[in-house]
Design an enzyme around this catalytic site. Structure first.
Site, PDB file in Angstrom:
ATOM      1  CG  ASP A 273      -2.204   0.882   0.911  1.00  0.00           C
ATOM      2  OD1 ASP A 273      -2.146   1.713  -0.026  1.00  0.00           O
ATOM      3  OD2 ASP A 273      -3.217   0.760   1.635  1.00  0.00           O
TER       4      ASP A 273
HETATM    5  C1  NOJ Z   1      -3.936   4.025   0.183  1.00  0.00           C
HETATM    6  C2  NOJ Z   1      -5.148   3.166   0.289  1.00  0.00           C
HETATM    7  O1  NOJ Z   1      -5.100   2.413   1.479  1.00  0.00           O
HETATM    8  C3  NOJ Z   1      -5.315   2.214  -0.886  1.00  0.00           C
HETATM    9  O2  NOJ Z   1      -6.581   1.619  -0.785  1.00  0.00           O
HETATM   10  C4  NOJ Z   1      -5.139   2.923  -2.189  1.00  0.00           C
HETATM   11  O3  NOJ Z   1      -5.285   2.006  -3.245  1.00  0.00           O
HETATM   12  C5  NOJ Z   1      -3.780   3.578  -2.210  1.00  0.00           C
HETATM   13  N1  NOJ Z   1      -3.701   4.543  -1.136  1.00  0.00           N
HETATM   14  C6  NOJ Z   1      -3.475   4.255  -3.536  1.00  0.00           C
HETATM   15  O4  NOJ Z   1      -4.208   5.408  -3.671  1.00  0.00           O
END
Ligand code: NOJ
Length: 729
Positions: A273
């Protein structure tokens, strides 16, 4: 050549040969480059991109992927450098958060799940894929398949709710829709189920917080939707921000290697993530970024999103012998395999003219309306006040009645206000303009002065108050958790004032989560959970209020009576001192697992939702009351539409394993069917459940089905139904 992403998990020899031959030509920096995802570019345009000298990074093979760029000419620009100017011509892959639609914004996923209609969600996901692929996106960071049992957690909005079985069905549907092999653009999309794993268990519902659950809960509750997504062909996964038993997911060998690779033999790409590799430092797992890189790659993390541990440190770690080259090779192999399977080597560019024809197509907007209608849940309808007659004089009150932006919900990258129909605009399809007045009454969440007096005056003049209240879109989603789950701002005060007029109140409640609204639920004669329902929200609300659409949604996460009950979910354990019934409270009963001041039951349970017609259940039949391991349980019941309107009913099957070597939940959903019945029509609804699917993780941490007695229910929600029994020998 057609690349059927639907068969992602079967490695094909041609692709493998291409991967190996390319890998053999790559330098270590080029391999590491394939493990790097960069972005986003604020404000998503060329200037920021150029300021970061991206051309040179791509040319030298140091970038594999971009995050959330959705401008076709920028994507093509990057791709051209990658394909034509880098030494090996490896294409880039563009990933984006397309959570409930790209431009055609559908209801938030929690709402979509309330349709209990996987086929519909497959079509909605396909629309998202059509639009996203038209702008050059290859990789969709969805479905979010985190089981969530805590409505304080803002990200409950993004998933399918509290149940793993339902979550599996939704996960499969979304993956199939996203990865459809025949998108109009001729391109492919790969799905990315997230957040692997257990993110929904954040303590106190506070986003990013620590989680702590047993390995059995991991396997029985949190993992199944991921497994379902992989079995449906999902080619990637995103590691979560949280820790699992003290080890952050991004550097957790149990989940990234033992389960994913050794047990499931899954060959896809694991993406971190956003900066979750760097987060190993504040987690207190790594002393510095170099250590974070080492722990992550060794645990099984393939690609790093945004932080720079891999590009900055992997080469020196390999040189020092702290990371085997084989680990980098294997991660690179997975990324290359994905790019080959997506067809990016043959078809790297996006047709920049596609977006115009494909975005917001009328049939996409029509589908968004269908999903919005099916996602709304009628929670109360005292005296059948709904549907309204077009002769009703309405006072339309509340801060969400004339609202566009909050209809987009918590995760929409493309928010064009002109795409949205408000409730007021929806009403205009049914009522002449002079048949209603509109007064906002108060803002959504601040406590600024209000026009409650004007709202009351309008109510006095009307037959019915239509009260449209709830949360703003930014009160749910990532990093937006709440401790108080009632109506924000002064909206309850507004409801109190309206209730004091004695006029009947029809309340439409828009939110990103289950709310805690016992007072409002008492005040309103009718209550419709409309969620943040996307661009067709207003029309869908009006269609339901006037009966053009008969509500059929059912909750997929319980609505608590009080925040203090959380977590409250239907599949709880019985405990050694269970309450005599779900409505029991102490002091009436000492030494029971109850509260002094509220029953254990939620205000509105999982699976619950009303219709304008009536469904009766009769004649439960169990084909074979004693079954063996390889058998299939066959249960049927007769459902009759005994009302006077056509309607859809979501028929649910639950079981309980009465005695186990580990304790089992009091009920578990094992089947559901959505049926449409005309007035007076009757249908025998037949469920088949493989006995092999009635198991759980045993004491030895292996999946097991134990012989013994089971209860089974077929009914309209998790609290009611016809009951029977069977046994497994
Ligand atoms: C953080 C989030 O937890 C995730 O769901 C998302 O895909 C990413 N950021 C990218 O934006």
């Amino acid at each position: 050549m057609e690349h059927n992403i639907g068969t992602y998990n079967d490695l094909d020899p041609d692709t493998e040969a291409r991967v190996e031959s390319l890998l053999a030509q790559m330098t270590l920096p080029e391999k590491i480059g394939q493990l790097v995802q960069i972005g986003p570019f604020a404000p998503f345009d060329f200037e920021d991109y150029q300021a970061k000298n991206m051309d040179e990074l791509i040319r030298s093979g140091r970038v594999s992927s971009f995050l959330n760029i959705t401008i076709p000419h920028l994507i093509n620009h990057c791709q051209r450098i990658a394909v034509e100017e880098s030494r090996l011509g490896i294409p880039i892959i563009v990933g984006s958060d397309v959570i409930h639609g790209y431009r055609t914004i559908f209801p938030i996923p929690l709402a979509e799940a309330c349709t209990w209609n996987p086929a519909l969600l497959e079509r909605a996901s396909r629309v998202a894929a059509e639009e996203a692929s038209a702008v050059g996106v290859d990789w969709i960071f969805a479905p979010m398949v985190d089981v969530a049992r805590d409505p304080r957690w803002g990200r409950i909005a993004e998933g399918a709710g509290e149940d793993p079985f339902l979550g599996m069905a939704m996960a499969r549907a979304r993956v199939r829709g996203f990865q459809a092999a025949d998108l109009s653009s001729g391109r492919r999309i790969v799905a990315c189920p997230k957040h692997y794993v257990g993110y929904g268990a954040a303590e106190g519902g506070r986003d990013y917080n620590t989680t702590d659950f047993s390995e059995r809960t991991l396997r029985d509750v949190y993992l199944p939707p991921f497994k379902a997504a992989f079995d449906a062909g999902a080619g990637t996964v995103m590691s979560a921000f949280n820790e699992i038993s003290g080890v952050p997911a991004t550097a957790n060998p149990l989940i990234l290697t033992t389960i994913l690779r050794d047990e499931w033999d899954w060959p896809g790409v694991v993406l971190s993530d956003y900066e979750s590799v760097r987060h190993l430092i504040p987690h207190g797992m790594a002393a510095n970024l170099k250590e974070a890189a080492r722990l992550s790659i060794l645990a099984g993390l393939d690609m790093e999103m945004v932080s720079s541990a891999y590009p900055d440190h992997l080469a020196e770690l390999v040189a020092a012998g702290d990371v085997p080259l084989a680990a980098v090779d294997e991660a690179t192999r997975r990324v290359l395999r994905l790019k080959f399977r997506l067809g990016l080597f043959e078809n790297p560019y996006t047709d920049e003219s596609l977006a115009d024809a494909l975005i917001l197509r009328p049939d996409f907007r029509a589908l968004a309306l269908e999903v919005a209608q099916e996602s709304m849940v009628l929670l109360k309808n005292e005296g059948n006040i709904l549907p309204l007659s077009p002769q009703t004089r309405l006072a339309v009150i509340g801060p969400l009645a004339d609202n566009r932006l909050d209809m987009f919900g918590c995760w929409s990258l493309q928010t064009h206000p002109e795409d949205v129909e408000t409730v007021l605009e929806g009403l205009a399809a049914y009522l002449p303009a002079d048949a209603w007045t509109h007064v906002p009454g108060c803002p959504i969440r601040d406590t600024a002065p209000t026009d409650i007096a004007a709202a009351v005056a309008a109510a006095e003049e009307a037959d019915v108050v239509l009260l449209v209240v709830g949360e703003s879109a930014d009160m749910s989603g990532e990093a937006h958790s709440r401790t108080h789950l009632g109506l924000p701002g002064r909206q309850q005060e507004l409801a109190d004032a309206l209730a004091a007029t004695g006029k009947p109140i029809v309340c439409v409640i828009m939110s990103g989560r289950p709310l805690v609204i016992p007072r409002l639920a008492g005040q309103a004669q009718a209550l419709l959970a409309a969620w943040h329902a996307g661009i067709r929200a207003g029309r869908a609300v009006a269609d339901i209020l006037f009966g053009a659409a008969n509500p059929s949604g059912k909750l997929t996460a319980s609505w608590p009576r009080a925040e203090g009950q959380i977590p409250v979910y239907y599949a709880h354990k019985n405990t050694g001192q269970p309450a005599a019934d779900a409505d029991m409270k102490a002091f009436a009963a000492v030494f029971k697992s109850v509260y002094l001041d509220e029953p254990n039951s939620p205000l509105f349970p999982f699976g619950f939702g009303l219709s304008y017609t009536q469904f009766d259940y009769a004649d439960l039949r169990i084909a074979q009351p004693t079954l063996k391991l390889g058998d299939t349980l066959v249960v049927s019941a007769t459902v009759t539409n005994s009302g006077d309107r056509a309607g859809a009913e979501i028929v649910q099957l639950y079981v309980r394993d009465r005695v186990g070597s580990v304790t089992r939940p009091v009920k578990e959903l094992k089947g559901f069917q959505k049926i449409h019945l005309q007035p007076g029509e009757q249908r025998i609804v037949r469920f088949e459940v493989r006995v092999a699917d009635l198991g759980f993780t045993g004491r030895d941490m292996r999946y097991t089905v134990e012989p013994g007695d089971f209860h089974v229910w077929v009914g309209p929600d998790s609290t009611r139904g016809l009951a029977g029994a069977f046994s497994v020998s």
